[in-house]
Design a protein around this motif. Structure first.
Motif, PDB file in Angstrom:
ATOM      1  N   GLY A  59     -20.591  63.772 -45.975  1.00  0.00           N
ATOM      2  CA  GLY A  59     -21.032  65.151 -45.766  1.00  0.00           C
ATOM      3  C   GLY A  59     -19.878  66.060 -45.388  1.00  0.00           C
ATOM      4  N   GLN A  60     -19.007  65.581 -44.489  1.00  0.00           N
ATOM      5  CA  GLN A  60     -17.843  66.383 -44.093  1.00  0.00           C
ATOM      6  C   GLN A  60     -16.892  66.581 -45.270  1.00  0.00           C
ATOM      7  N   ALA A  61     -16.682  65.522 -46.041  1.00  0.00           N
ATOM      8  CA  ALA A  61     -15.783  65.615 -47.191  1.00  0.00           C
ATOM      9  C   ALA A  61     -16.317  66.610 -48.217  1.00  0.00           C
ATOM     10  N   LEU A  62     -17.604  66.525 -48.506  1.00  0.00           N
ATOM     11  CA  LEU A  62     -18.197  67.439 -49.483  1.00  0.00           C
ATOM     12  C   LEU A  62     -18.173  68.878 -48.981  1.00  0.00           C
ATOM     13  N   ALA A  63     -18.413  69.081 -47.674  1.00  0.00           N
ATOM     14  CA  ALA A  63     -18.402  70.438 -47.119  1.00  0.00           C
ATOM     15  C   ALA A  63     -17.016  71.067 -47.276  1.00  0.00           C
ATOM     16  N   TRP A  64     -15.973  70.281 -47.004  1.00  0.00           N
ATOM     17  CA  TRP A  64     -14.609  70.818 -47.160  1.00  0.00           C
ATOM     18  C   TRP A  64     -14.322  71.119 -48.633  1.00  0.00           C
ATOM     19  N   LEU A  65     -14.679  70.202 -49.500  1.00  0.00           N
ATOM     20  CA  LEU A  65     -14.428  70.406 -50.926  1.00  0.00           C
ATOM     21  C   LEU A  65     -15.217  71.605 -51.457  1.00  0.00           C
ATOM     22  N   PHE A  99     -16.287  52.565 -49.453  1.00  0.00           N
ATOM     23  CA  PHE A  99     -17.355  51.618 -49.114  1.00  0.00           C
ATOM     24  C   PHE A  99     -16.786  50.623 -48.123  1.00  0.00           C
ATOM     25  N   PRO A 100     -17.642  49.918 -47.384  1.00  0.00           N
ATOM     26  CA  PRO A 100     -17.162  49.047 -46.303  1.00  0.00           C
ATOM     27  C   PRO A 100     -16.083  48.090 -46.769  1.00  0.00           C
ATOM     28  N   GLY A 101     -15.067  47.954 -45.925  1.00  0.00           N
ATOM     29  CA  GLY A 101     -13.940  47.102 -46.238  1.00  0.00           C
ATOM     30  C   GLY A 101     -12.717  47.876 -46.670  1.00  0.00           C
ATOM     31  N   MET A 102     -12.917  49.113 -47.118  1.00  0.00           N
ATOM     32  CA  MET A 102     -11.780  49.953 -47.493  1.00  0.00           C
ATOM     33  C   MET A 102     -11.197  50.604 -46.243  1.00  0.00           C
ATOM     34  N   PRO A 103      -9.908  50.988 -46.277  1.00  0.00           N
ATOM     35  CA  PRO A 103      -9.323  51.704 -45.130  1.00  0.00           C
ATOM     36  C   PRO A 103     -10.025  53.046 -44.914  1.00  0.00           C
ATOM     37  N   GLU A 104     -10.169  53.432 -43.662  1.00  0.00           N
ATOM     38  CA  GLU A 104     -10.789  54.713 -43.338  1.00  0.00           C
ATOM     39  C   GLU A 104      -9.848  55.853 -43.726  1.00  0.00           C
ATOM     40  N   PRO A 105     -10.363  56.866 -44.439  1.00  0.00           N
ATOM     41  CA  PRO A 105      -9.507  58.007 -44.802  1.00  0.00           C
ATOM     42  C   PRO A 105      -9.270  58.925 -43.616  1.00  0.00           C
ATOM     43  N   GLU A 106      -8.287  59.804 -43.755  1.00  0.00           N
ATOM     44  CA  GLU A 106      -8.003  60.804 -42.721  1.00  0.00           C
ATOM     45  C   GLU A 106      -9.132  61.818 -42.609  1.00  0.00           C
ATOM     46  N   ARG A 107      -9.295  62.380 -41.450  1.00  0.00           N
ATOM     47  CA  ARG A 107     -10.034  63.614 -41.184  1.00  0.00           C
ATOM     48  C   ARG A 107     -11.538  63.550 -41.367  1.00  0.00           C
ATOM     49  N   PHE A 108     -12.012  63.017 -42.485  1.00  0.00           N
ATOM     50  CA  PHE A 108     -13.427  63.133 -42.813  1.00  0.00           C
ATOM     51  C   PHE A 108     -14.185  61.881 -42.369  1.00  0.00           C
ATOM     52  N   GLY A 109     -15.107  62.076 -41.407  1.00  0.00           N
ATOM     53  CA  GLY A 109     -15.829  60.941 -40.849  1.00  0.00           C
ATOM     54  C   GLY A 109     -16.959  60.439 -41.724  1.00  0.00           C
ATOM     55  N   ASP A 110     -17.458  61.288 -42.622  1.00  0.00           N
ATOM     56  CA  ASP A 110     -18.520  60.862 -43.529  1.00  0.00           C
ATOM     57  C   ASP A 110     -18.451  61.698 -44.797  1.00  0.00           C
ATOM     58  N   TYR A 156      -7.164  64.323 -51.389  1.00  0.00           N
ATOM     59  CA  TYR A 156      -7.083  62.864 -51.508  1.00  0.00           C
ATOM     60  C   TYR A 156      -7.937  62.196 -50.426  1.00  0.00           C
ATOM     61  N   ALA A 157      -7.851  62.715 -49.203  1.00  0.00           N
ATOM     62  CA  ALA A 157      -8.646  62.135 -48.119  1.00  0.00           C
ATOM     63  C   ALA A 157     -10.139  62.302 -48.392  1.00  0.00           C
ATOM     64  N   ALA A 158     -10.537  63.484 -48.878  1.00  0.00           N
ATOM     65  CA  ALA A 158     -11.951  63.725 -49.179  1.00  0.00           C
ATOM     66  C   ALA A 158     -12.415  62.845 -50.338  1.00  0.00           C
ATOM     67  N   ASP A 159     -11.557  62.711 -51.351  1.00  0.00           N
ATOM     68  CA  ASP A 159     -11.891  61.866 -52.498  1.00  0.00           C
ATOM     69  C   ASP A 159     -12.044  60.410 -52.064  1.00  0.00           C
ATOM     70  N   THR A 160     -11.158  59.967 -51.191  1.00  0.00           N
ATOM     71  CA  THR A 160     -11.241  58.596 -50.681  1.00  0.00           C
ATOM     72  C   THR A 160     -12.547  58.382 -49.939  1.00  0.00           C
ATOM     73  N   ARG A 161     -12.971  59.395 -49.161  1.00  0.00           N
ATOM     74  CA  ARG A 161     -14.230  59.273 -48.436  1.00  0.00           C
ATOM     75  C   ARG A 161     -15.414  59.215 -49.400  1.00  0.00           C
ATOM     76  N   LEU A 162     -15.373  59.998 -50.483  1.00  0.00           N
ATOM     77  CA  LEU A 162     -16.474  59.958 -51.455  1.00  0.00           C
ATOM     78  C   LEU A 162     -16.582  58.583 -52.107  1.00  0.00           C
ATOM     79  N   ARG A 163     -15.433  57.951 -52.348  1.00  0.00           N
ATOM     80  CA  ARG A 163     -15.420  56.650 -53.019  1.00  0.00           C
ATOM     81  C   ARG A 163     -15.502  55.482 -52.031  1.00  0.00           C
TER      82      ARG A 163
END
Length: 636
Positions: free
Chosen positions: A356-362, A343-354, A334-341
């Motif tokens: 690239g990190q989300a995709l690497a984990w997935l 855009f500015p103004g949305m709450p920052e997801p857990e763990r994944f700073g960008d 869920y955190a990685a999916d939130t990071r993929l989707r």
């Protein structure tokens, strides 16, 4: 690990070395039986070695200390180099006292454990490759009967059999012996027998001839049992729970979740298990202990799962472990999916700073995520597994793993239908339809989206009904039913406007524009894509905004406004490259190339085709990359 062929390799190496004259002083071999219930001690082994050196009876020193002195003195005095093979050592205490007191001689030790503290050269043995496994069984059959042509007649069955054996030499030897005994049955019959029981070790051990030519036992389960029984309780627990992990390779974090441990604790235990060759580290992330990934050999996995299944208490422990790892995957997917989707103004997801990190984990956990999502077949895990499917849907679309999407949402649809969850079933049908359309199964996609729409209407969820209408419109357009597609997208747009979801309203406008362009209503299409672009910009969704820019470029190009089209494509490309969405970047570069051709700029068009080929290569779309290169060649 046990059964990998350590002893066979050591003995063969000894024979070859002796044949080549490396050890004119002879060879000594001691089986230390380190993994039996009563291992041979060094004190016992030195008596056997002295006997082999001719010291026995009245010549044998009366005390252990003097026996060692005599043994080392004999080796020191012997001018001709000797080879000492110490087989199956489970502890350094078994072999350290037996090492010669001189570097003149050589020692070969086999063990399932890695003696990290000792300055010895370590040679790790892995399972055979598929080709080597097939060759081993083929040779074993031909050596017994050169007329045995089953391997050449049944190459697929042979490959399947070697895979079921985990490419482990011991298992392959037993399988070959069984095939020799059942000479008039085909290889496929043994494959079917293993598949029906679901347990390779049971079938092979029941059909095992018992011993090989050297009198060594040809059985699998005892080999695995001795390794397991020797483990400390915390390592044994981790191993059997790890055997329940979904996927062939598992990250440290997921293993920690299975065992309900801190990641650091799990990592230490995994490293201890790796030292006994019961687990294998397959890669590690830079600077992150939690990024280390681990693999269990298939037969070790089957054994561990069998241990859990065979005990009521362990079964409940295993069920709880599976629940924990599912929740772990859901949280971070869920955190990685939130990071993929994001855009500015949305709450920052857990763990994944960008992204690239989300995709690497997935990417790293993909096999486990897809396998865990299929646990929806079991009622206990259905709700969480379906939720996991939704969390990974966007990622699978980004990476274009549509077969995985079809697999998990087929299971999700069945699970939600059993549970009477109409809204959940509708969502599963909708996701399934998107993937079916992407792999060219468009009629099935239309049916899936229609089912989704009807189910959403039944539960009066007009918001999601709009999503189903929108997706249905895309599928209808792809089979040429464009007027119906225009109606579907219009229905979606109106429903989104009614619920004031302007972000998804933009999606409907965007798709409506494509359909309008296809029936020649180009000016209306330009207006629709412009509305979509503006709504995406207002929502600060730059990724989907790029899609609107690209489609606007298509409409402008069709209207003969090539310069404006090139500018629109450029805006889209800039965003796709920023998001590392290489497949869509390739599509936009192709559009740019065609626009430059229309503008009579062949050099620029060729450059864009080559860039499109590179983008498709990065997106793992080799066919599209080949097509782009062919277009570039055309313009040379």
């Amino acid at each position: 690990m046990g059964g990998i062929g350590k002893t066979a390799l050591a003995v063969e190496a000894g024979h070859q070395a002796r044949t080549q004259g490396w050890f004119p002083g002879g060879t000594l071999f001691v089986d230390l039986r380190g993994y039996d219930d009563n291992p041979v001690t060094a004190d016992q082994a030195v008596l056997a070695l002295l006997d082999a050196l001719g010291v026995r009876g009245p010549d044998l020193p009366p005390t252990t200390a003097r026996q060692y002195d005599t043994y080392r003195a004999l080796l020191a005095e012997r001018r001709d180099r000797m080879l000492l093979i110490l087989d199956n050592a489970s502890a350094a205490s078994q072999f350290l006292p037996l090492l010669p007191g001189t570097d003149h001689h050589r020692v070969l030790i086999t063990s399932r454990d890695r003696p990290h503290a000792l300055p010895v050269r370590l040679i790790d043995l892995e399972a055979l490759t598929p080709d080597e496994s097939a060759a081993l069984v083929t040779r074993a059959l031909h050596d017994a009967d050169e007329r045995d042509d089953r391997p050449s007649r049944e190459p697929a069955a042979l490959r399947e059999l070697t895979a079921l054996c985990g490419h482990l030499p011991l298992a392959l030897q037993i399988a070959a012996a069984m095939l020799r005994r059942r000479r008039h049955r085909d290889i496929a019959s043994l494959v079917s027998e293993i598949a029906e029981t679901g347990d390779t070790t049971t079938v092979l051990d029941n059909g095992s001839p018992g011993t090989d030519l050297y009198g060594r036992s040809l059985v699998l389960r005892p080999v695995l049992e001795t390794s397991y029984r020797r483990l400390p309780p915390d390592q044994a627990r981790l191993l059997r729970l790890f055997a329940l992990a979904p996927g062939a390779e598992t990250g440290t974090g997921a293993v920690a979740a299975l065992a309900d441990l801190e990641a650091r604790t799990a990592l230490s235990l995994l490293e201890e298990l790796a030292a006994t060759h019961l687990v294998t580290p397959v890669c590690s992330g830079e600077g992150s202990d939690s990024a280390v990934r681990w693999r269990l050999h298939d037969l070790v996995r089957a054994y561990g799962a069998g241990v859990v299944a065979g005990d009521v208490g362990l079964r409940e422990e295993g069920e709880a472990a599976r629940e924990r790892v599912l929740e772990y995957y859901c949280r971070w997917a869920y955190a990685a999916d939130t990071r993929l989707r994001w855009f500015p103004g949305m709450p920052e997801p857990e763990r994944f700073g960008d992204r690239g990190q989300a995709l690497a984990w997935l990417d790293g956990e993909r096999a486990g995520l897809v396998a865990a999502a299929q646990w929806a077949r079991e009622e206990r895990y259905a709700d969480t597994a379906v939720r996991l499917s939704v969390c990974v849907a966007e990622y699978l679309d980004w990476r274009r793993y549509f077969d995985d999407t079809i697999t998990i949402f087929r299971v999700a649809q069945q699970a939600t239908h059993r549970a009477g969850d109409g809204r959940g079933e509708a969502g599963a049908w909708d996701h399934l339809g998107i993937a079916l359309r992407e792999v060219g199964r468009t009629e099935e996609a239309i049916e899936a989206h229609t089912r989704a729409r009807d189910l959403y209407q039944a539960v009066e969820d007009h918001h999601r009904e709009a999503m189903a209408w929108n997706n249905l419109g895309i599928a209808l357009r792809e089979v040429g039913r464009t007027e119906e597609a225009i109606e579907a997208h219009t229905r979606a747009r109106d429903l989104y406007q009614a619920v004031e979801d302007h972000h998804r309203e933009a999606m409907a406008w965007n798709n409506l524009g494509i359909a309008l362009r296809e029936v020649g209503r180009t000016e209306e299409a330009i207006e629709a894509h412009t509305r979509a672009r503006d709504l995406f910009q207002a929502a600060r969704d730059h990724h989907l905004g790029a899609t609107a820019w690209n489609n606007l470029g298509n409409a402008l190009e069709e209207a003969g406004q090539t310069g404006e089209a090139i500018e629109a494509y450029g805006r889209a490309l800039e965003t796709y490259e920023e998001f590392e969405d290489w497949y869509r970047a390739g599509q936009t570069l192709g559009n740019l190339a065609l626009a430059h051709e229309d503008a009579h700029s062949p050099a620029e068009a060729r450059a864009h085709w080559l860039r499109a080929a590179d983008a498709y290569t990065r997106a793992d779309a080799p066919d599209r990359a080949t097509q782009a290169r062919a277009q570039a060649e055309r313009l040379k």
